[in-house]
Design a protein around this motif. Structure first.
Motif, PDB file in Angstrom:
ATOM      1  N   UNK A 184       0.830  -1.205   0.000  1.00  0.00           N
ATOM      2  CA  UNK A 184       0.000   0.000   0.000  1.00  0.00           C
ATOM      3  C   UNK A 184       0.865   1.255   0.000  1.00  0.00           C
ATOM      4  N   UNK A 185       1.874   1.269   0.841  1.00  0.00           N
ATOM      5  CA  UNK A 185       2.705   2.466   0.963  1.00  0.00           C
ATOM      6  C   UNK A 185       3.594   2.663  -0.262  1.00  0.00           C
ATOM      7  N   UNK A 186       4.236   1.605  -0.732  1.00  0.00           N
ATOM      8  CA  UNK A 186       5.109   1.721  -1.903  1.00  0.00           C
ATOM      9  C   UNK A 186       4.290   2.106  -3.135  1.00  0.00           C
ATOM     10  N   UNK A 187       3.136   1.478  -3.307  1.00  0.00           N
ATOM     11  CA  UNK A 187       2.277   1.797  -4.442  1.00  0.00           C
ATOM     12  C   UNK A 187       1.850   3.252  -4.415  1.00  0.00           C
ATOM     13  N   UNK A 188       1.472   3.731  -3.247  1.00  0.00           N
ATOM     14  CA  UNK A 188       0.992   5.107  -3.165  1.00  0.00           C
ATOM     15  C   UNK A 188       2.116   6.129  -3.200  1.00  0.00           C
ATOM     16  N   UNK A 189       3.355   5.704  -3.037  1.00  0.00           N
ATOM     17  CA  UNK A 189       4.465   6.613  -3.323  1.00  0.00           C
ATOM     18  C   UNK A 189       4.403   7.008  -4.808  1.00  0.00           C
ATOM     19  N   UNK A 190       3.967   6.067  -5.650  1.00  0.00           N
ATOM     20  CA  UNK A 190       3.813   6.327  -7.077  1.00  0.00           C
ATOM     21  C   UNK A 190       2.470   6.993  -7.376  1.00  0.00           C
ATOM     22  N   UNK A 191       1.455   6.694  -6.567  1.00  0.00           N
ATOM     23  CA  UNK A 191       0.116   7.216  -6.852  1.00  0.00           C
ATOM     24  C   UNK A 191      -0.074   8.662  -6.369  1.00  0.00           C
ATOM     25  N   UNK A 192       0.379   8.947  -5.135  1.00  0.00           N
ATOM     26  CA  UNK A 192       0.166  10.295  -4.580  1.00  0.00           C
ATOM     27  C   UNK A 192       1.444  10.910  -4.030  1.00  0.00           C
ATOM     28  N   UNK A 193       2.535  10.139  -3.971  1.00  0.00           N
ATOM     29  CA  UNK A 193       3.800  10.672  -3.485  1.00  0.00           C
ATOM     30  C   UNK A 193       3.870  10.776  -1.975  1.00  0.00           C
ATOM     31  N   UNK A 194       5.021  11.247  -1.489  1.00  0.00           N
ATOM     32  CA  UNK A 194       5.225  11.498  -0.065  1.00  0.00           C
ATOM     33  C   UNK A 194       4.864  12.967   0.197  1.00  0.00           C
TER      34      UNK A 194
END
Length: 521
Positions: A184-194
């Motif tokens: 979830x976290x790695x994917x959303x680094x690409x989806x919405x960033x940090x």
């Protein structure tokens, strides 16, 4: 008294509806049964007794498919579902028939819409617009190379957060929960960033949304279509989750929208490069609104997180059950990283890592049925058999993946099976054995133009996570525990929770330490 009378009236009304729907389905199946006489049946072919076959398929689907596959190969066989019949292809030629069929003949969307009840669960504002599929296929496939450094950075941080190692002590980690949080976290680094990808509440929203969609879809399938809007308004908690997504992404959305309006027709060359931006760029009409984009964001998370995290859990279970693979995998990663670093070029050299993932998918795929389509009109296979409109077609992936004519020792887990095939092939022919590449003999991601559009991104995630884990941790099962058996129901297979122990990397040799330091920079 009034309340009891009202309850009896409602109960009688619902019972009448269920009876009429069942009677309608029975008559339709009776007609289709006569049109499908040329297709052998696994289970009962009688329209009434076929419901017993449907119940058996929900509890023992793999064995039913294996039975039909072995008896009818290279032909077709059918199994009853609740509403219709599902016809299965058992040869590459018949699978190619399904792959090549146009969407207005064999529809991929109709079965998915039925299973997920998408009009009431994902509930996009423009239900005919499926632009997110194009975004995933055109943008997400390339993201693994353009932001691979970000993915690796996030992976290091999230593994540290979710595997709380302390010195040389072993700690217990629930494998499925851990992989869900990591993916979830790695994917959303690409989806919405940090930093939004690191927000625990945002992670919980995306993890829970998929679970709630499946639960609510299961409930909705029990009701006739005209009652579904009422049921949705009464009991669904999905609208509140759409609102939560809007709240999370609103600041980024509004800032980016203002910039886009300022630029007008000019290109935003240095704009954000993430899923949110891609959706905003591609969306049109009502879908370009905050609500429209928010619903699509939850939709792509739904598609990306749980399938990949379940596969990653199966990969870890295979590693725990076959510890002899740890050292060869570790040596391969260390050698590649020493030469190429943590780069996409390096990941392409990890043939054993890639093979281990692909072999796990072969034996532990998340579905026992793939290429599911609905015939919108009569369809004739290349063997001359015609199926009527309303019939489902599919491929029995579990049976194909364990066919001894397709794979040597098919029931044996051979982690480096595909690495050997890849290395023994000439030229580019070896690429067909990579994780993420589909064929009639390997259908974990589907096959053809409707294969999973995010499969290459998912394969990259799986490979880099496995590479990180084998070079950073030692793993073992909790004492006295065994790998849990998968939970199988209907056409799905799901890993159950198990605990595993991870040892901190500190006592490892300098090679592993160096690999860790290279990756963390």
């Amino acid at each position: 008294m009034v309340g009891e009378a009202l309850l009896r009236t409602v109960t009688t009304f619902l019972a009448g509806i269920v009876f009429l729907v069942s009677l309608s389905i029975w008559f339709r199946n009776l007609k289709r049964n006569s049109q499908l006489r040329a297709v052998p049946t696994v289970g009962f072919s009688n329209s009434i007794l076929s419901y017993l076959s449907f119940l058996r398929f929900n509890l023992d689907g793999f064995r039913m498919l294996k039975e039909g596959y072995e008896k009818t190969k290279p032909g077709l066989f059918k199994i009853a579902t609740f509403r219709t019949w599902m016809v299965f292809s058992t040869s590459p030629e018949l699978i190619e028939d399904v792959r090549k069929a146009p969407d207005n003949v064999l529809s991929r969307r109709r079965p998915a819409e039925e299973v997920l009840q998408t009009d009431y669960t994902l509930n996009y504002l423009n239900k005919r617009d499926h632009y997110q599929g194009h975004v995933i296929l055109s943008q997400l496939t390339r993201i693994a190379s353009t932001t691979f450094e970000d993915i690796c950075e996030e992976l290091v941080l999230t593994l540290d957060d979710n595997i709380p190692t302390t010195g040389k002590e072993w700690v217990e980690v629930p494998a499925l929960e851990m992989t869900q949080r990591v993916i979830c976290r790695v994917t959303n680094r690409v989806f919405v960033g940090a930093p939004l990808c690191r927000n625990r509440d945002y992670q919980a929203l995306n993890l829970n949304f998929a679970i709630n969609v499946m639960k609510f879809a299961t409930v909705l399938r029990l009701f006739p279509d005209f009652l579904k809007p009422l049921v949705t308004r009464t009991i669904s908690n999905l609208p509140s989750q759409f609102q939560r997504e809007m709240e999370f992404i609103r600041p980024m959305y509004e800032e980016r929208l203002a910039k886009m309006e300022e630029l007008g027709d000019e290109k935003w060359d240095d704009g954000p490069n993430d899923m949110l931006m891609w959706l905003m760029n591609e969306s049109k009409g009502v879908e370009k609104s905050l609500e429209g984009v928010a619903r699509r964001m939850l939709g792509v998370n739904f598609a990306a997180i749980h399938t990949t995290s379940s596969t990653m859990t199966q990969v870890l279970y295979r590693l725990l059950a076959n510890p002899e693979y740890v050292e060869p995998l570790r040596r391969e990663v260390e050698a590649v990283v020493a030469e190429y670093g943590w780069t996409t070029d390096g990941m392409d050299k990890l043939h054993k890592i890639d093979s281990f993932v692909r072999e796990t998918q072969r034996l532990d795929g998340l579905g026992i049925v793939v290429l599911v389509r609905m015939a919108l009109r009569p369809f004739t296979f290349s063997n001359g058999i015609t199926i009527p409109a309303g019939t489902y077609v599919a491929a029995p992936v579990g049976a194909i993946h364990t066919d001894e004519e397709v794979y040597t020792n098919p029931d044996e887990f051979d982690g480096f099976r595909f690495a050997r095939l890849r290395e023994s092939s000439e030229g580019l022919a070896g690429s067909k054995h990579q994780a993420g590449v589909t064929s009639p003999a390997h259908l974990s991601f589907g096959h053809g133009r409707h294969a999973c559009p995010g499969r290459f991104f998912a394969a990259t995630e799986l490979k880099v996570i496995l590479a990180r884990i084998v070079t950073t941790y030692d793993l073992k099962l909790e004492e006295g525990k065994e790998i849990p058996r998968d939970l199988c129901f209907s056409s799905g297979r799901f890993p159950r929770e198990a605990k595993m122990g991870e040892e901190d990397m500190t006592p490892c040799d300098s090679g592993r330490g160096t690999a860790w330091k290279i990756k963390s920079t």
